[in-house]
Write a protein that holds these residues in place. Structure first.
Motif, PDB file in Angstrom:
ATOM      1  N   GLY A 319       0.791  -1.232   0.000  1.00  0.00           N
ATOM      2  CA  GLY A 319       0.000   0.000   0.000  1.00  0.00           C
ATOM      3  C   GLY A 319       0.816   1.272   0.000  1.00  0.00           C
ATOM      4  N   PHE A 320       2.144   1.150   0.137  1.00  0.00           N
ATOM      5  CA  PHE A 320       2.972   2.360   0.050  1.00  0.00           C
ATOM      6  C   PHE A 320       2.885   2.944  -1.357  1.00  0.00           C
ATOM      7  CE2 PHE A 320       5.296   1.043   3.919  1.00  0.00           C
ATOM      8  CZ  PHE A 320       5.448   2.285   4.519  1.00  0.00           C
ATOM      9  N   ASN A 321       2.920   4.278  -1.460  1.00  0.00           N
ATOM     10  CA  ASN A 321       2.896   4.931  -2.775  1.00  0.00           C
ATOM     11  C   ASN A 321       4.269   4.915  -3.434  1.00  0.00           C
ATOM     12  OD1 ASN A 321       0.204   5.516  -2.346  1.00  0.00           O
ATOM     13  ND2 ASN A 321       0.686   7.449  -1.320  1.00  0.00           N
ATOM     14  N   GLY A 322       5.313   4.758  -2.628  1.00  0.00           N
ATOM     15  CA  GLY A 322       6.683   4.670  -3.147  1.00  0.00           C
ATOM     16  C   GLY A 322       7.427   3.667  -2.294  1.00  0.00           C
ATOM     17  N   THR A 323       8.674   3.376  -2.657  1.00  0.00           N
ATOM     18  CA  THR A 323       9.429   2.374  -1.917  1.00  0.00           C
ATOM     19  C   THR A 323      10.305   3.054  -0.871  1.00  0.00           C
ATOM     20  OG1 THR A 323       9.525   1.147  -3.986  1.00  0.00           O
ATOM     21  CG2 THR A 323      10.906   0.349  -2.181  1.00  0.00           C
ATOM     22  N   PRO A 324      10.029   2.825   0.423  1.00  0.00           N
ATOM     23  CA  PRO A 324      10.881   3.426   1.452  1.00  0.00           C
ATOM     24  C   PRO A 324      12.243   2.735   1.499  1.00  0.00           C
ATOM     25  CG  PRO A 324       9.199   2.043   2.465  1.00  0.00           C
ATOM     26  CD  PRO A 324       8.952   2.024   0.982  1.00  0.00           C
ATOM     27  N   ASP A 325      13.169   3.272   2.278  1.00  0.00           N
ATOM     28  CA  ASP A 325      14.505   2.684   2.385  1.00  0.00           C
ATOM     29  C   ASP A 325      14.583   1.782   3.605  1.00  0.00           C
ATOM     30  OD1 ASP A 325      15.523   4.075   0.189  1.00  0.00           O
ATOM     31  OD2 ASP A 325      15.921   5.842   1.427  1.00  0.00           O
ATOM     32  N   ALA A 326      15.431   0.746   3.512  1.00  0.00           N
ATOM     33  CA  ALA A 326      15.703  -0.072   4.699  1.00  0.00           C
ATOM     34  C   ALA A 326      16.278   0.845   5.766  1.00  0.00           C
ATOM     35  CB  ALA A 326      16.694  -1.174   4.345  1.00  0.00           C
ATOM     36  N   GLY A 327      15.812   0.675   6.973  1.00  0.00           N
ATOM     37  CA  GLY A 327      16.295   1.511   8.067  1.00  0.00           C
ATOM     38  C   GLY A 327      15.408   2.715   8.334  1.00  0.00           C
ATOM     39  N   ASP A 328      14.507   3.042   7.394  1.00  0.00           N
ATOM     40  CA  ASP A 328      13.550   4.125   7.644  1.00  0.00           C
ATOM     41  C   ASP A 328      12.650   3.734   8.803  1.00  0.00           C
ATOM     42  OD1 ASP A 328      14.296   5.905   5.691  1.00  0.00           O
ATOM     43  OD2 ASP A 328      12.812   5.223   4.214  1.00  0.00           O
ATOM     44  N   ARG A 329      12.399   4.677   9.688  1.00  0.00           N
ATOM     45  CA  ARG A 329      11.419   4.386  10.733  1.00  0.00           C
ATOM     46  C   ARG A 329      10.037   4.696  10.175  1.00  0.00           C
ATOM     47  NH1 ARG A 329      13.322   7.578  15.770  1.00  0.00           N
ATOM     48  NH2 ARG A 329      12.075   6.144  16.990  1.00  0.00           N
ATOM     49  N   PHE A 330       9.062   3.922  10.619  1.00  0.00           N
ATOM     50  CA  PHE A 330       7.707   4.203  10.136  1.00  0.00           C
ATOM     51  C   PHE A 330       6.811   4.561  11.314  1.00  0.00           C
ATOM     52  CE2 PHE A 330       6.895  -0.252  11.274  1.00  0.00           C
ATOM     53  CZ  PHE A 330       5.644  -0.141  11.874  1.00  0.00           C
ATOM     54  N   ALA A 331       5.752   5.272  11.012  1.00  0.00           N
ATOM     55  CA  ALA A 331       4.755   5.583  12.029  1.00  0.00           C
ATOM     56  C   ALA A 331       3.400   5.701  11.362  1.00  0.00           C
ATOM     57  CB  ALA A 331       5.100   6.895  12.734  1.00  0.00           C
ATOM     58  N   VAL A 332       2.372   5.343  12.090  1.00  0.00           N
ATOM     59  CA  VAL A 332       1.007   5.526  11.612  1.00  0.00           C
ATOM     60  C   VAL A 332       0.560   6.919  12.038  1.00  0.00           C
ATOM     61  CG1 VAL A 332      -1.379   4.789  11.964  1.00  0.00           C
ATOM     62  CG2 VAL A 332       0.420   3.090  11.559  1.00  0.00           C
ATOM     63  N   VAL A 333      -0.014   7.667  11.106  1.00  0.00           N
ATOM     64  CA  VAL A 333      -0.483   9.018  11.412  1.00  0.00           C
ATOM     65  C   VAL A 333      -1.999   9.099  11.236  1.00  0.00           C
ATOM     66  CG1 VAL A 333       1.714  10.081  10.814  1.00  0.00           C
ATOM     67  CG2 VAL A 333      -0.035   9.811   9.051  1.00  0.00           C
ATOM     68  N   GLU A 334      -2.571  10.218  11.694  1.00  0.00           N
ATOM     69  CA  GLU A 334      -4.031  10.280  11.770  1.00  0.00           C
ATOM     70  C   GLU A 334      -4.721  10.595  10.451  1.00  0.00           C
ATOM     71  OE1 GLU A 334      -2.378  14.236  13.276  1.00  0.00           O
ATOM     72  OE2 GLU A 334      -1.874  12.121  13.383  1.00  0.00           O
ATOM     73  N   SER A 335      -4.003  11.231   9.504  1.00  0.00           N
ATOM     74  CA  SER A 335      -4.704  11.608   8.268  1.00  0.00           C
ATOM     75  C   SER A 335      -3.767  11.617   7.075  1.00  0.00           C
ATOM     76  CB  SER A 335      -5.313  13.000   8.424  1.00  0.00           C
ATOM     77  OG  SER A 335      -4.278  13.959   8.533  1.00  0.00           O
ATOM     78  N   GLU A 336      -4.350  11.557   5.881  1.00  0.00           N
ATOM     79  CA  GLU A 336      -3.547  11.660   4.666  1.00  0.00           C
ATOM     80  C   GLU A 336      -2.863  13.013   4.582  1.00  0.00           C
ATOM     81  OE1 GLU A 336      -6.142   8.751   1.722  1.00  0.00           O
ATOM     82  OE2 GLU A 336      -5.281  10.641   0.970  1.00  0.00           O
TER      83      GLU A 336
END
Ligand code: GTP
Ligand code: MG
Length: 370
Positions: A319-336
């Motif tokens: 579901g990502f719109n692009g490919t993140p990098d290994a080591g990137d931290r991710f977080a869920v946010v409240e809105s687009e």
């Protein structure tokens, strides 16, 4: 754009302004102490002088990401995350494969499916352990340099017939620098020329004192080939984990680290992430590095669709719109809108940093040609 005076910058770093001016001069820029320079140049100077830079504007945009403390009353035990390291050919992958065969759940489901970068097993006692197969130490170092701390325990694999080798030493220093406890697995014990005592003595020369030599580093004699010692190794890891008292809040918005990501022809960007706190669910809006997306599907390490992924769980995210990098931290946010704000900001910083670097390089090149 953001700017800072040379005096100000020097003060904040507790460096002498003259050293900042000298550094800029080396890069072909002439400045006096009252001059202002842009934020990107300031960042390069600070990094050159060995400082870690945190841009205030970034802190504003990213406010609330990653630094919201967990609520004490929400904390629950989580499985340990274990990374296997060691010299080339000492049997890291074989050990991971052999351990996976001990997984009581995957065993029932039909055994090993595919080689993946991360998986979680359930031990016969019912406890869970997450294993991460970082492709070489470089990836581990890169993740650490980017502030991603994913590993709770390192298993140092040393082949009993080969002993401590250069990359063994490298792995030891990585684990030490990261402040991660280490457990030693002396592998290939089935080999006729296995000499575990030699391994212990060599480890001692690198300040690793194993239990049988009076130290406190747990050591296990194992064989990926025969399966010898694997149960004991897993028990040892659980013991070590108990000491660490690992906990996370499983209720909050999910946060974690991208372990690997690739662009799949049919499915689009596919990211393997390690959830470190909170619960990741389909429909969540997720941000990682300069990319974001709405979680379309979560896939388990055995290839099944799952409805949620909690702390210490490694899952594939579609579901990502692009490919993140290994080591990137991710977080869920409240809105687009919030996801766009963060990723657009990061993309801009990335561009500006590249541009600043290019201009500094031009400066030093001009210098060299003089
Ligand atoms: P790299 O990923 O290349 O660094 O190697 P690795 O550490 O993952 O080693 P790998 O698991 O690929 O094993 C290297 C070789 O050692 C393979 O031929 C394995 O079959 C063999 N091997 C691994 N573990 C054992 C063991 O316990 N006993 C014996 N006899 N051979 C082993
Ligand atoms: Mg390998």
């Amino acid at each position: 754009p953001e700017t800072i005076t040379i005096q100000d910058l020097a003060n904040r770093m507790a460096e002498r302004a003259v050293d900042v001016i000298k550094l800029l001069m080396k890069q072909g820029q002439i400045h006096k102490i009252t001059d202002t320079i842009d934020a990107d140049t300031a960042q390069l100077v600070a990094e050159e002088l060995g400082h870690t830079v945190r841009r205030v504007a970034e802190a504003d945009v990213l406010e609330g990401l990653f630094d919201e403390p967990d609520l004490e009353e929400h904390l629950e035990p989580r499985p340990p995350v274990v990374t296997i390291m060691g010299h080339v050919d000492h049997g890291k992958t074989s050990l991971l494969d052999a351990i996976r065969k001990t997984d009581v759940v995957a065993g029932e489901a039909g055994g090993i499916t595919q080689h993946i970068g991360a998986y979680q097993i359930t031990t016969p006692s019912g406890a869970k352990i997450t294993f991460i197969d970082t492709p070489g130490h470089a990836a581990f170092t890169a993740m650490r340099a980017r502030g991603a701390k994913i590993t709770d325990i390192v298993v140092l694999v040393v082949a009993a017939d080969d002993g401590v080798m250069p990359q063994t030493v490298e792995a030891i220093s990585h684990a030490k620098a990261a402040g991660v406890p280490m457990v030693v697995a002396i592998n290939k014990m089935d080999k006729p020329d296995a000499n575990p005592q030699r391994v212990r003595t060599e480890l001692l020369q690198h300040n690793i004192q194993v239990e049988s030599m009076g130290g406190d580093t747990l050591e296990f004699e194992v064989s990926a080939l025969t399966g010898q010692g694997l149960d004991t190794l897993l028990e040892g890891l659980l013991l070590q984990a108990e000491v660490l008292d690992l906990k996370a809040d499983p209720l909050r918005n999910a946060e974690g680290t991208v372990i690997e990501a690739k662009l799949d022809r049919g499915r689009g960007p596919v990211a393997t992430v390690l959830v470190q706190r909170g619960l990741l669910e389909p429909g969540d809006i997720i941000v990682a590095g300069a990319e974001w997306g709405r979680v379309r599907a979560l896939i388990s390490d055995t290839g099944e669709m799952i409805e949620e992924a909690g702390p210490s769980y490694p899952a594939q995210v579609l579901g990502f719109n692009g490919t993140p990098d290994a080591g990137d931290r991710f977080a869920v946010v409240e809105s687009e809108a919030r996801a766009r704000e963060i990723t657009e900001y990061r993309a801009r910083v990335k561009r500006e940093r590249a541009a600043a670097r290019a201009s500094v390089n031009r400066g030093s090149l001009a210098d060299m040609m003089r």
